[in-house]
Design an enzyme around this catalytic site. Structure first.
Site, short mmCIF file in Angstrom:
data_model
loop_
_atom_site.label_atom_id
_atom_site.label_comp_id
_atom_site.label_asym_id
_atom_site.label_seq_id
_atom_site.Cartn_x
_atom_site.Cartn_y
_atom_site.Cartn_z
N ASP A 175 8.94 -5.77 -21.09
CA ASP A 175 8.19 -4.80 -21.42
C ASP A 175 8.63 -4.25 -23.01
OD1 ASP A 175 6.93 -4.38 -19.20
OD2 ASP A 175 8.67 -3.43 -18.05
N HIS A 234 2.06 -0.80 -18.01
CA HIS A 234 3.57 -0.10 -17.57
C HIS A 234 3.41 1.20 -17.53
CE1 HIS A 234 7.71 -0.47 -17.20
NE2 HIS A 234 7.82 0.63 -17.74
N SER A 284 1.54 3.18 -20.68
CA SER A 284 1.40 2.13 -21.91
C SER A 284 0.88 0.96 -21.50
CB SER A 284 2.97 1.69 -22.21
OG SER A 284 3.85 2.94 -22.50
C1 GRF Z 1 0.99 -0.14 -12.02
O1 GRF Z 1 1.82 1.16 -12.27
C2 GRF Z 1 1.55 -0.87 -12.69
O2 GRF Z 1 1.67 -0.50 -14.19
C3 GRF Z 1 2.94 -1.13 -12.27
O3 GRF Z 1 2.29 -1.50 -10.97
C4 GRF Z 1 1.40 -0.40 -10.71
C5 GRF Z 1 0.35 -1.36 -10.02
O4 GRF Z 1 -0.41 -0.69 -9.11
N1 GRF Z 1 3.78 -2.25 -13.01
P1 GRF Z 1 -1.74 -1.32 -8.39
O5 GRF Z 1 -1.33 -2.42 -7.73
O6 GRF Z 1 -2.74 -1.34 -9.53
O7 GRF Z 1 -2.26 -0.45 -7.57
#
Ligand code: GRF
Length: 195
Positions: A144, A108, A135
Site C-alpha cells: 500500500d 484501501h 484511498s
Molecule cells: C474493501 O474495503 C477493500 O478496500 C478491502 O477489502 C474490502 C473489500 O470489500 N481491501 P468487498 O469485498 O468489496 O465487499
C-alpha cells in the site's frame, strides 16, 4: 472504451458498485473479467452481470511466485487496459506488478500512508484516531505504498467497531474507485504521471 479486469477475495461489494456503474452506457469503462484467489462470494456478482470469471486458487500452488505466474497468464489472455484490485487479500510479487505498472490500482480502507496492510480499519480503531479514510492507489511493489490517485477523510464515531466503521468507509471507496476508473478511461487522470 477502457477494459478492466477486477481481482477480488471477498464479498465484492465494491466490485458490484463498479459493475453497476459500468452498466451505464455513458460510463467509459467496461468490466471484461473478474478473477479471484479463492472461491470468493463476490464472483456471484460478476456472474449475475454476465461477466466471465476465473479462479486461481492460491492454495493450489507451492509458492506465491507460481500462483502469480498462473494469474499472470490469465491476465495476459484477457489483456485488460486496467487491473483493479478490489479486496484481493494477496500481495502480488514484484515481477507481476512490474509488468502491469502503472495499470494496476487498489482500493484501501484507510487514508494512506496511514494504516497500510490487511487491517487498515482495525489498526485505525486501535490507534484511537478521530478520522481515517479511503484511498485509491497505483500498486507498486510495497504494501500500500504506491502513488495516491484519490482519497477522502471519514470520521471515526464514538462506539465504532471494525465492522461499522468499515461499512461507512466502503461507500466512499466505491465512489472514489468509480471516479478514478472513469477519469483514467477519459484520460483526465494518467496513473503514470503520479510518481
Ligand atoms: C474493501 O474495503 C477493500 O478496500 C478491502 O477489502 C474490502 C473489500 O470489500 N481491501 P468487498 O469485498 O468489496 O465487499
Amino acid at each position: 472504451m477502457l477494459s478492466v479486469a477486477v481481482l477480488i477475495s471477498g464479498t465484492g461489494s465494491n466490485l458490484r458498485a463498479l459493475l453497476e456503474a459500468a452498466e451505464d452506457p455513458g460510463y467509459p469503462a467496461r468490466i471484461v473479467a473478474v478473477g479471484a484467489d479463492r472461491d470468493a462470494a463476490g464472483l456471484a456478482h460478476a456472474e449475475e452481470f454476465g461477466i466471465p470469471t476465473f479462479v486461481v486458487p492460491f492454495r493450489d500452488f507451492a509458492s506465491r511466485e507460481e500462483w502469480a505466474a498462473e494469474l499472470g497468464r490469465r491476465l495476459d489472455d484477457i489483456r485488460p487496459d486496467l487491473i483493479v484490485l478490489s479486496g484481493l487479500m494477496r500481495l502480488l510479487p514484484a515481477s507481476l506488478v512490474a509488468k502491469w505498472q502503472p495499470r494496476i490500482i487498489n482500493t484501501h480502507p484507510a487514508y494512506l500512508p496511514e494504516f497500510p496492510g490487511a487491517h487498515g480499519v482495525r489498526d485505525a480503531l486501535a490507534a484511537g484516531v478521530e478520522q481515517t479514510g479511503a484511498s485509491v492507489i497505483v500498486v507498486d511493489d510495497g504494501v500500500d505504498t504506491g502513488p495516491i490517485l484519490a482519497q477522502e477523510r471519514i470520521p471515526v464515531l464514538p462506539g465504532d467497531a471494525e465492522d461499522t466503521l468499515h461499512e461507512r468507509i466502503k461507500p466512499v471507496e466505491r465512489r472514489l474507485l468509480i471516479d478514478v476508473v472513469r477519469r483514467i478511461a477519459t484520460g483526465e487522470l494518467d496513473p503514470s504521471a503520479h510518481p
